[in-house]
Design an enzyme around this catalytic site. Structure first.
Site, PDB file in Angstrom:
ATOM      1  N   TYR A  77       0.845  -1.180   0.000  1.00 45.61           N
ATOM      2  CA  TYR A  77       0.000   0.000   0.000  1.00 45.61           C
ATOM      3  C   TYR A  77       0.887   1.239   0.000  1.00 45.61           C
ATOM      4  O   TYR A  77       1.713   1.418   0.905  1.00 45.61           O
ATOM      5  CB  TYR A  77      -0.898  -0.013   1.244  1.00 45.61           C
ATOM      6  CG  TYR A  77      -1.685   1.266   1.416  1.00 45.61           C
ATOM      7  CD1 TYR A  77      -2.559   1.706   0.411  1.00 45.61           C
ATOM      8  CD2 TYR A  77      -1.557   2.041   2.569  1.00 45.61           C
ATOM      9  CE1 TYR A  77      -3.264   2.881   0.550  1.00 45.61           C
ATOM     10  CE2 TYR A  77      -2.266   3.220   2.716  1.00 45.61           C
ATOM     11  CZ  TYR A  77      -3.122   3.638   1.711  1.00 45.61           C
ATOM     12  OH  TYR A  77      -3.812   4.806   1.845  1.00 45.61           O
ATOM     13  N   HIS A 115      -4.785   5.112  -2.382  1.00 49.89           N
ATOM     14  CA  HIS A 115      -5.977   5.958  -2.433  1.00 49.89           C
ATOM     15  C   HIS A 115      -5.640   7.292  -3.058  1.00 49.89           C
ATOM     16  O   HIS A 115      -4.559   7.827  -2.821  1.00 49.89           O
ATOM     17  CB  HIS A 115      -6.514   6.211  -1.017  1.00 49.89           C
ATOM     18  CG  HIS A 115      -7.017   4.967  -0.348  1.00 49.89           C
ATOM     19  ND1 HIS A 115      -6.455   4.452   0.797  1.00 49.89           N
ATOM     20  CD2 HIS A 115      -8.032   4.129  -0.684  1.00 49.89           C
ATOM     21  CE1 HIS A 115      -7.099   3.365   1.152  1.00 49.89           C
ATOM     22  NE2 HIS A 115      -8.066   3.127   0.265  1.00 49.89           N
TER      23      HIS A 115
END
Lengths: 164, 904
Positions: A77, A115
């Site tokens: 991530y 994100h």
């Protein structure tokens, strides 16, 4: 482009001795204050978190978190990736991202994701160049900025684990 | 040795000596005790036992035994020699020399004792004695190389270089033709170079050059050979050859400033003060242009012309010099340029130049007239340079705005925070300076330099505890006090001593200052080993240089500061002895008597406890230390960590006088030395010595406000004393009467008149006015209001400067602080002092002393916030940072930033 001189760009790891550099970058780049977990994850990710140096000046960073899944697979991530405004357009962001993507060619890594705010077209386009795709939209992901929604951008890595 | 003993015991005695030499002390001790069992009064054995015990840390027993031994056998050279060794081990060299001399009276040709004596004589600079001893050694053992060399060096040190040369010539005469063997070539070459330097020292340049050329094949150090040759050539006036040789040297090292200087001298283009005629400048310009072609990689060749060029040419050269360094990003650029600020007009040119560069980079992204785009960092380095420039010129507000902009531009460059800290220090906010220095430190925890810089700033801001904690991060064993002391870390000890002094903790302050003094004593001591080592290794030129350095060791600035600090402590101690120390810390004086009593009691108890602990620890360590093979490797615990014992001395002024003498000897040209002498001798009532100090002050700078103060105070004090009664007093009086007319300031003037004419000469200077006012009040306390008015009427004009873009006021912060203290404490005019404070707060908005509005002392200032949350390390509070979703640069895709939210 533009700059006619050769300036070397190099990457260096983040350690507890120089973590303040990452903090300084984040304060300048993002309106979010990151907490200690963020820095602990960054330190723990080892090679997956890097500072970028423009000659001898620290001007950008990529910070990742390694998420272990069942069966030994790992998801990467990307927590943050950013370059100080005056030093953009010099290929530094590309270099940072490529560094992480190269590391991700290990067999146990299934995907890289991140994100991004839904209106950040340039960032979205940037990631698409590297093979990222929008895989999800999360409503009201952010609390203090508008729009509050974000996309999840994902790049699948391991060919063996594709279920399609 | 041991002659009077029977064979068995004589052998035992030899064993003691051997055990001593091989450091097998226990064995030696056993042997000694065996002899003493049969012959309890045997002097030499008693002495040797003592010497052995000395090495096992049993000092007092050692002295007792050695003295006892000597008493029993006064005619033994062994006993005297041992006594000398004992003194030497305690650094009591004068006593040791006496003992050796006594030993030599009994056994005049004892090589060992002679050699030991010669080392002590070199150490103590008993140079004629050194020559004598060395001569004896050579006569006794002429086949020993070291004895020849030692004799020659002794003569050289005794200012007889030509004699030293002759001795070395004679020594060379004793050598075979094929000397030196391969393994001694370096040493022999060194000897030859030393010999030639002796000829140079005696002014025989021709001969030296001849000798040099003759011995060339035997000299190994080719660079030293060339440097010696060129030095001789220049002294002989062979400038053309000199020039050639300097050019060769430059091609070997084009960054050696001395070679450039030498070349200029050969070309007749050199002046000591740096002033040149227009023709000379043209010549120099042409010279350096051609050199620059030759030595493309040299930075010296580019930098030197900035020193002599003027006006437009200077600007052009500075421009060419600065540009690439800004592009590259050289943080030391400003300190490289800063000497130029002392040249008239150059600072203005530099300012204009850098501003032009800044403007061009901002608007076009490139230097004026250049087509190449500059990297983004160039603007930041320009701002960095500008900030330091304005700081140097006293324009702190602009300096801060420049450095803030640089930090905004690239917040990761550590040097920016260091410079911001320095600017804040200069502008009078030490707490904020420490906070920013700490921020710089946090950005690279592995950098000892920025850690040290931060420690220093903390000490300057009187945050001693914090400073200690920070310093400890880079010391090895965690016990930083000892560690920093062992490493002779003098800047730290000085800065912390000064901080303790400011806080009124005289004990700790003294402790630190005396620690520095001790380092210098140690450095002097450390040369001892070299007296034998250098002769053996033949590093003679370096050895002689080292001795010369040692002779002026105490003129070093750190020693000066430490001695001055210690003297100030002692003077303060004399003025307010610790018993009545209500003023020792201000908190105490504000307390009620009963509270004070309680606090004192508490303090005393705590002290007693600490003392006991320290002693216990000390005992523990010393016993365990000895038990392990008699070596001391456990550090003793400091029995007086707060320096309280230092405060309990009977006569602080005599203690101060010791250090003052060192200052007078080694820093006779410092105003401070004589100011301290004046203060000290006035308190000691040593009128003539105080007068001497006044005369020294007048010699150094008669117009200095402090010189004036001392002059007036002195004669005022003398004038108010009772008429002399004793003969010695009369004598003093007559000396002063004879001397007074020779002082031009007082010539046919009363003190009041002298004071007036001082004011007349320096009407426009704040510090001179303050000195006048203070003296006016001293001479006539009724004129206090006049004195206050005179100070308050001073005007802070703009400093004269041409071409400055921003005006600067003349007054300096430290002067204004001094005036404030004068108003508040000496003149005791609180209203005036507070008016002064308000006024100065305007001039110095960053000063915490005057509580300026921008300073951290002002509750609403940004710096106040900064100091409050110094620990969370977030300086860039300004919200000017980029918004998460804005992509600013050229719409380029690679430029972006993104968001993420931490999940718990």
């Amino acid at each position: 482009m533009g700059v006619g001189r050769e300036v070397s760009i190099s990457l260096d790891g983040v350690r507890d001795k120089n973590i303040m550099q990452l903090r300084k970058l984040n304060i300048a780049l993002f309106p979010v204050r990151y907490n200690d977990n963020y820095y602990a994850d960054a330190l723990a990710s080892g090679e997956y978190t890097k500072l970028a140096y423009y000659s001898d000046i620290c001007v950008g960073a990529i910070a990742c978190r390694l998420e272990k899944k069942d069966g030994g697979a790992v998801r990467v991530y990307i927590m943050t990736l950013g370059v100080l405004a005056p030093y953009r357009g010099l290929g530094i962001g590309t270099k940072l991202l490529n560094h992480v993507l190269d590391l991700c060619s290990k067999p146990n890594i299934s995907e890289v994701y991140l994100h991004v705010q839904t209106n950040n077209d340039e960032a979205i386009n940037f990631y698409k160049k590297f093979g990222f795709e929008i895989t999800e939209t999360i409503q009201n992901y952010y609390t203090n900025i508008t729009p509050p929604d974000c996309y999840v951008l994902t790049k699948q890595i391991a060919p063996s684990s594709t279920k399609k | 040795m041991g002659a009077s003993l029977p064979a068995k015991e004589a052998n035992l005695f030899k064993l003691i000596v051997k055990s001593y030499e091989t450091k097998q002390y226990k064995k030696g001790l056993k042997a000694a005790d065996a002899i003493l069992k049969k012959f309890p009064d045997h002097g030499e054995t008693l002495s040797m036992k003592g010497l052995t015990l000395n090495c096992m840390d049993r000092k007092s027993e050692a002295y007792e035994l050695v003295r006892q031994g000597l008493k029993n056998d006064l005619k033994s050279h062994v006993c005297w020699h041992v006594y000398g060794l004992l003194y030497r081990s305690d650094r009591e060299y004068r006593e040791a020399i006496k003992c050796y001399r006594n030993a030599l009276k009994i056994d005049p040709d004892n090589i060992e004792i002679l050699r030991d004596l010669s080392l002590l004589q070199a150490q103590m600079r008993d140079l004629s004695g050194f020559v004598e001893t060395r001569q004896q050694l050579l006569t006794l053992k002429p086949n020993h190389r070291m004895n020849w060399i030692g004799f020659a060096v002794a003569h050289d040190l005794n200012s007889n270089a030509s004699k030293a040369f002759e001795i070395l010539e004679a020594y060379e005469g004793t050598l075979e033709d094929d000397h030196p063997p391969e393994n001694e070539r370096c040493e022999h070459g060194e000897m030859l170079l030393y010999k030639i330097s002796l000829l140079e020292k005696s002014g025989l340049f021709e001969r030296a050059l001849e000798e040099l050329h003759k011995k060339e094949p035997k000299i190994v150090d080719k660079l030293a050979y060339k440097e010696q040759e060129v030095s001789l050539l220049v002294k002989l006036g062979h400038l053309e050859e000199g020039e050639k040789l300097y050019r060769i040297l430059l091609s070997m090292n084009p960054d050696n400033y001395r070679y450039y200087e030498g070349l200029q001298k050969c070309l007749g283009l050199y002046s000591d003060n740096g002033h040149y005629s227009l023709d000379e400048i043209e010549g120099l310009d042409a010279l350096y242009k051609s050199l620059r072609q030759q030595y493309k990689w040299s930075s010296a060749v580019k930098r030197i012309p900035l020193d002599f060029l003027q006006g437009e040419k200077f600007k052009e050269a500075a421009d060419n010099y600065i540009r690439p360094l800004l592009t590259k990003g050289v943080p030391s650029l400003f300190s490289d340029l800063s000497p130029l600020y002392h040249h008239p007009g150059k600072a203005d040119i530099l300012e204009q130049l850098i501003l032009e560069l800044e403007h061009s980079i901002r608007t076009a992204g490139q230097y004026p007239g250049s087509s190449e785009k500059e990297p983004p960092s160039t603007l930041m380095w320009i701002l960095f340079l500008l900030a330091q420039h304005y700081d140097k010129r006293g324009q702190h507000e602009i300096a801060l705005s420049k450095i803030d902009e640089a930090i905004e531009h690239t917040p990761t460059v550590i040097d920016l925070y260091s410079v911001k800290s320095r600017i804040l220090k200069h502008s009078g906010d030490l707490a904020a300076a420490a906070a920013f220095s700490d921020e710089a430190r946090c950005m690279d925890l592995a950098d000892r330099y920025i850690n040290s810089e931060c420690v220093k700033r903390m000490l300057q801001a009187d945050q001693v505890a914090l400073a200690e904690k920070t310093a400890v991060l880079f010391t090895k064993d965690g016990d930083q006090h000892n560690n920093l002391h062992d490493m002779q870390c003098m800047w730290y000890e000085l800065a912390s001593g000064e901080s303790y002094f400011r806080q009124g903790d005289l004990g700790r302050a003294l402790k630190k200052f005396l620690a520095v003094e001790k380092h210098y004593a140690d450095i002097t001591e450390d040369q001892f080993d070299f007296h034998s080592y250098c002769l053996r290794k033949m590093t003679l030129r370096t050895y002689v240089e080292m001795l010369a350095f040692q002779d002026r060791l105490h003129s070093h600035i750190y020693f000066h500061k430490a001695a001055a600090g210690a003297i100030r402590c002692y003077i303060k101690l004399f003025d307010s002895p610790p018993k009545s120390a209500a003023e020792e810390d201000e908190d105490m004086s504000k307390l009620l008597p009963s509270q004070k009593k309680k606090m004192r009691q508490k303090q005393r108890k705590a002290e007693a406890r600490a003392k006991k602990e320290a002693e216990e620890k000390n005992e523990e360590s010393s016993t365990s230390g000895v038990s392990k093979s008699g070596k001391r490797h456990v550090k003793p615990v400091d029995p007086d960590p707060r320096g309280e014992k230092l405060l309990q001395i009977q006569d602080p002024l005599s203690e101060a006088a010791k250090y003052l003498k060192l200052l007078q000897k080694s820093s006779p040209d410092s105003l401070e030395t004589h100011l301290l002498a004046f203060e000290l001798y006035m308190r000691k009532q040593k009128i003539l010595l105080a007068f001497q100090a006044v005369k020294q002050l007048l010699r150094l700078d008669a117009e200095h406000p402090d010189s004036h103060r001392c002059l007036i105070k002195f004669f005022h004090k003398v004038g108010s004393m009772n008429a002399p009664s004793m003969d010695s007093e009369k004598l003093i009086w007559s000396v002063l009467e004879a001397e007074r007319p020779t002082i031009s300031q007082l010539h046919e003037k009363s003190l009041l008149e002298a004071n007036n004419s001082f004011l007349e000469n320096h009407k426009d200077s704040l510090m001179h006015r303050a000195a006048f006012a203070e003296m006016l009040y001293t001479l006539d306390p009724n004129k206090k209001s006049e004195a206050v008015k005179l100070i308050e009427d001073s005007t802070n004009d703009l400093a004269p400067r041409n071409g400055a873009i921003w005006p600067v006021k003349e007054w300096e912060l430290k002067d204004c602080v001094a005036v404030h203290k004068l108003l508040g404490s000496v003149l005791d005019e609180q209203d005036a002092a507070s008016r002064w404070k308000t006024r100065c707060a305007e001039y110095f908005p960053y000063s915490t002393y005057f509580e300026g509005r921008h300073s951290s002392a002002s509750p609403n200032s940004a710096l106040n916030q900064k100091c409050k949350n110094a620990e969370n390390g977030s300086p860039n509070h300004s919200v000017g940072a980029q918004n998460a979703n804005s992509i600013t640069s050229n719409g380029n895709l690679e430029a972006f930033s993104k968001l993420s939210i931490q999940q718990s």
